[in-house]
Motif scaffolding. Structure first.
Motif, PDB file in Angstrom:
ATOM      1  N   TYR A  93       0.961  -1.224  -0.205  1.00  0.00           N
ATOM      2  CA  TYR A  93       0.024   0.158  -0.154  1.00  0.00           C
ATOM      3  C   TYR A  93       1.008   1.187   0.004  1.00  0.00           C
ATOM      4  N   PHE A  94       0.645   2.082  -1.077  1.00  0.00           N
ATOM      5  CA  PHE A  94       1.394   3.424  -1.046  1.00  0.00           C
ATOM      6  C   PHE A  94       0.796   4.367  -0.187  1.00  0.00           C
ATOM      7  N   ILE A  95       1.455   5.033   0.732  1.00  0.00           N
ATOM      8  CA  ILE A  95       0.641   6.020   1.564  1.00  0.00           C
ATOM      9  C   ILE A  95       1.222   7.544   1.314  1.00  0.00           C
ATOM     10  N   PRO A  96       0.204   8.458   1.242  1.00  0.00           N
ATOM     11  CA  PRO A  96       1.004   9.702   1.297  1.00  0.00           C
ATOM     12  C   PRO A  96       2.045  10.073   2.592  1.00  0.00           C
ATOM     13  N   ASP A  97       3.151  10.799   1.862  1.00  0.00           N
ATOM     14  CA  ASP A  97       4.259  11.012   2.827  1.00  0.00           C
ATOM     15  C   ASP A  97       3.620  11.696   4.018  1.00  0.00           C
ATOM     16  N   ASP A  98       2.775  12.646   4.046  1.00  0.00           N
ATOM     17  CA  ASP A  98       2.361  13.290   5.197  1.00  0.00           C
ATOM     18  C   ASP A  98       1.652  12.579   6.221  1.00  0.00           C
ATOM     19  N   PHE A  99       1.195  11.306   5.705  1.00  0.00           N
ATOM     20  CA  PHE A  99       0.148  10.488   6.578  1.00  0.00           C
ATOM     21  C   PHE A  99       0.981   9.221   6.867  1.00  0.00           C
ATOM     22  N   PHE A 100       2.154   8.821   6.078  1.00  0.00           N
ATOM     23  CA  PHE A 100       2.780   7.427   6.416  1.00  0.00           C
ATOM     24  C   PHE A 100       3.363   7.317   7.723  1.00  0.00           C
ATOM     25  N   GLU A 101       3.606   8.168   8.291  1.00  0.00           N
ATOM     26  CA  GLU A 101       4.402   8.110   9.724  1.00  0.00           C
ATOM     27  C   GLU A 101       3.491   8.160  10.964  1.00  0.00           C
ATOM     28  N   GLU A 102       2.309   8.520  10.843  1.00  0.00           N
ATOM     29  CA  GLU A 102       1.378   8.441  11.603  1.00  0.00           C
ATOM     30  C   GLU A 102       0.980   7.173  12.341  1.00  0.00           C
ATOM     31  N   GLY A 103       1.332   6.942  13.661  1.00  0.00           N
ATOM     32  CA  GLY A 103       0.919   5.571  14.414  1.00  0.00           C
ATOM     33  C   GLY A 103       1.777   4.507  14.171  1.00  0.00           C
ATOM     34  N   ILE A 104       2.994   4.785  13.809  1.00  0.00           N
ATOM     35  CA  ILE A 104       3.819   3.425  13.606  1.00  0.00           C
ATOM     36  C   ILE A 104       4.531   3.028  15.051  1.00  0.00           C
ATOM     37  N   VAL A 105       4.431   2.047  15.241  1.00  0.00           N
ATOM     38  CA  VAL A 105       4.828   1.330  16.755  1.00  0.00           C
ATOM     39  C   VAL A 105       5.814  -0.074  16.384  1.00  0.00           C
ATOM     40  N   LYS A 115       7.579  -3.898  12.699  1.00  0.00           N
ATOM     41  CA  LYS A 115       7.007  -2.380  12.606  1.00  0.00           C
ATOM     42  C   LYS A 115       5.696  -2.504  12.197  1.00  0.00           C
ATOM     43  N   ILE A 116       4.633  -1.737  12.929  1.00  0.00           N
ATOM     44  CA  ILE A 116       3.238  -1.999  12.627  1.00  0.00           C
ATOM     45  C   ILE A 116       2.490  -0.607  12.837  1.00  0.00           C
ATOM     46  N   TYR A 117       1.398  -0.269  12.360  1.00  0.00           N
ATOM     47  CA  TYR A 117       0.528   0.955  12.662  1.00  0.00           C
ATOM     48  C   TYR A 117      -0.167   0.068  14.230  1.00  0.00           C
ATOM     49  N   ASN A 118      -0.474   1.452  15.115  1.00  0.00           N
ATOM     50  CA  ASN A 118      -1.085   0.959  16.133  1.00  0.00           C
ATOM     51  C   ASN A 118      -2.694   0.922  16.117  1.00  0.00           C
ATOM     52  N   ARG A 119      -3.207   0.347  16.961  1.00  0.00           N
ATOM     53  CA  ARG A 119      -4.540   0.164  16.809  1.00  0.00           C
ATOM     54  C   ARG A 119      -5.564   1.165  16.465  1.00  0.00           C
ATOM     55  N   GLU A 120      -5.079   2.211  16.837  1.00  0.00           N
ATOM     56  CA  GLU A 120      -5.955   3.581  16.670  1.00  0.00           C
ATOM     57  C   GLU A 120      -5.865   3.664  15.121  1.00  0.00           C
ATOM     58  N   ARG A 121      -4.344   3.814  14.473  1.00  0.00           N
ATOM     59  CA  ARG A 121      -4.343   4.138  13.259  1.00  0.00           C
ATOM     60  C   ARG A 121      -5.186   2.921  12.343  1.00  0.00           C
ATOM     61  N   MET A 122      -5.180   1.800  12.757  1.00  0.00           N
ATOM     62  CA  MET A 122      -5.548   0.759  11.973  1.00  0.00           C
ATOM     63  C   MET A 122      -7.244   0.902  12.049  1.00  0.00           C
ATOM     64  N   LEU A 123      -7.958   1.487  12.981  1.00  0.00           N
ATOM     65  CA  LEU A 123      -9.316   1.750  12.769  1.00  0.00           C
ATOM     66  C   LEU A 123      -9.595   2.627  11.755  1.00  0.00           C
ATOM     67  N   ILE A 124      -8.757   3.778  11.677  1.00  0.00           N
ATOM     68  CA  ILE A 124      -8.801   4.746  10.340  1.00  0.00           C
ATOM     69  C   ILE A 124      -8.669   3.940   9.143  1.00  0.00           C
ATOM     70  N   GLU A 125      -7.572   2.957   8.936  1.00  0.00           N
ATOM     71  CA  GLU A 125      -7.370   2.652   7.995  1.00  0.00           C
ATOM     72  C   GLU A 125      -8.560   1.363   7.532  1.00  0.00           C
ATOM     73  N   TYR A 160      -5.775  11.248  14.078  1.00  0.00           N
ATOM     74  CA  TYR A 160      -5.515  10.534  12.723  1.00  0.00           C
ATOM     75  C   TYR A 160      -6.379  10.602  11.622  1.00  0.00           C
ATOM     76  N   ALA A 161      -7.727  10.952  12.083  1.00  0.00           N
ATOM     77  CA  ALA A 161      -8.916  10.980  11.236  1.00  0.00           C
ATOM     78  C   ALA A 161      -8.706  12.339  10.376  1.00  0.00           C
ATOM     79  N   LEU A 162      -8.491  13.258  11.250  1.00  0.00           N
ATOM     80  CA  LEU A 162      -8.274  14.593  10.742  1.00  0.00           C
ATOM     81  C   LEU A 162      -6.884  14.686   9.720  1.00  0.00           C
ATOM     82  N   ALA A 163      -6.009  13.978   9.970  1.00  0.00           N
ATOM     83  CA  ALA A 163      -4.937  13.907   9.184  1.00  0.00           C
ATOM     84  C   ALA A 163      -4.952  12.935   7.956  1.00  0.00           C
ATOM     85  N   ALA A 164      -5.968  12.006   7.964  1.00  0.00           N
ATOM     86  CA  ALA A 164      -6.260  11.117   6.727  1.00  0.00           C
ATOM     87  C   ALA A 164      -6.931  11.626   5.646  1.00  0.00           C
TER      88      ALA A 164
END
Length: 179
Positions: A93-105, A115-125, A160-164
């Motif tokens: 999945y190619f993610i826009p640069d300004d949103f890619f780093e959000e929620g990485i844990v 390296k995975i997105y956190n549960r909050e970010r995954m709800l947005i996805e 995350y929702a506002l940044a998406a």
């Protein structure tokens, strides 16, 4: 896990790497990836092999226990300008640069760090890609999110929702189906 270069540094040459493999002290688990353990989860190997990629989508939902459906491929997100990963076992999945780093844990998965997105970010996805999932699969994950809602950081979800991309639609679906 080690790269070929790290193995060369440890053992000296390809000959000695092969010797370790023959002795059963080293295992080749992927192209250019070696381990001292015989069995390494594919997701952990991919996370090691592609350090700039992040586990996402069905693979992340499975890791977090939001579904018991084992994914057919490993879903990995990369920045939009990243090179294409040419492995049929990975869906990129190619993610826009300004949103890619959000929620990485970094989480432990079967004894390995991934390296995975956190549960909050995954709800947005989940909400962003709602139309890509079967109705039953989507509902299962939404119901499981409702169960763990008290454990989640609501402020992070809103941020995350506002940044998406398409944030208004994401916020609307969250309001109707989750909160």
């Amino acid at each position: 896990m080690k790269t070929r270069a790290e193995c060369l540094k440890s053992y000296g040459s390809d000959y000695y790497i092969e010797k370790k493999i023959e002795e059963g002290k080293l295992f080749k688990i992927g192209k250019g990836v070696y381990s001292e353990k015989k069995y390494v989860p594919e997701m952990a190997m991919f996370s090691f092999k592609y350090p700039k990629a992040v586990v996402t989508m069905k693979s992340a939902f499975y890791v977090y226990g939001l579904t018991d459906v084992i994914p057919d491929v490993c879903d990995m997100a990369t920045a939009r300008n990243a090179a294409k990963i040419r492995d049929k076992r990975i869906k990129q999945y190619f993610i826009p640069d300004d949103f890619f780093e959000e929620g990485i844990v970094i989480v432990e998965y079967r004894g390995y760090s991934i390296k995975i997105y956190n549960r909050e970010r995954m709800l947005i996805e989940l909400v962003r890609y709602k139309s890509k999932f079967s109705f039953d699969y989507y509902k299962e994950i939404i119901l499981n999110y409702r169960k763990i809602l008290p454990q989640l950081d609501i402020q992070k979800i809103q941020d995350y929702a506002l940044a998406a991309p398409k944030s208004n639609r994401v916020l609307e679906i969250l309001q109707l189906e989750v909160f």
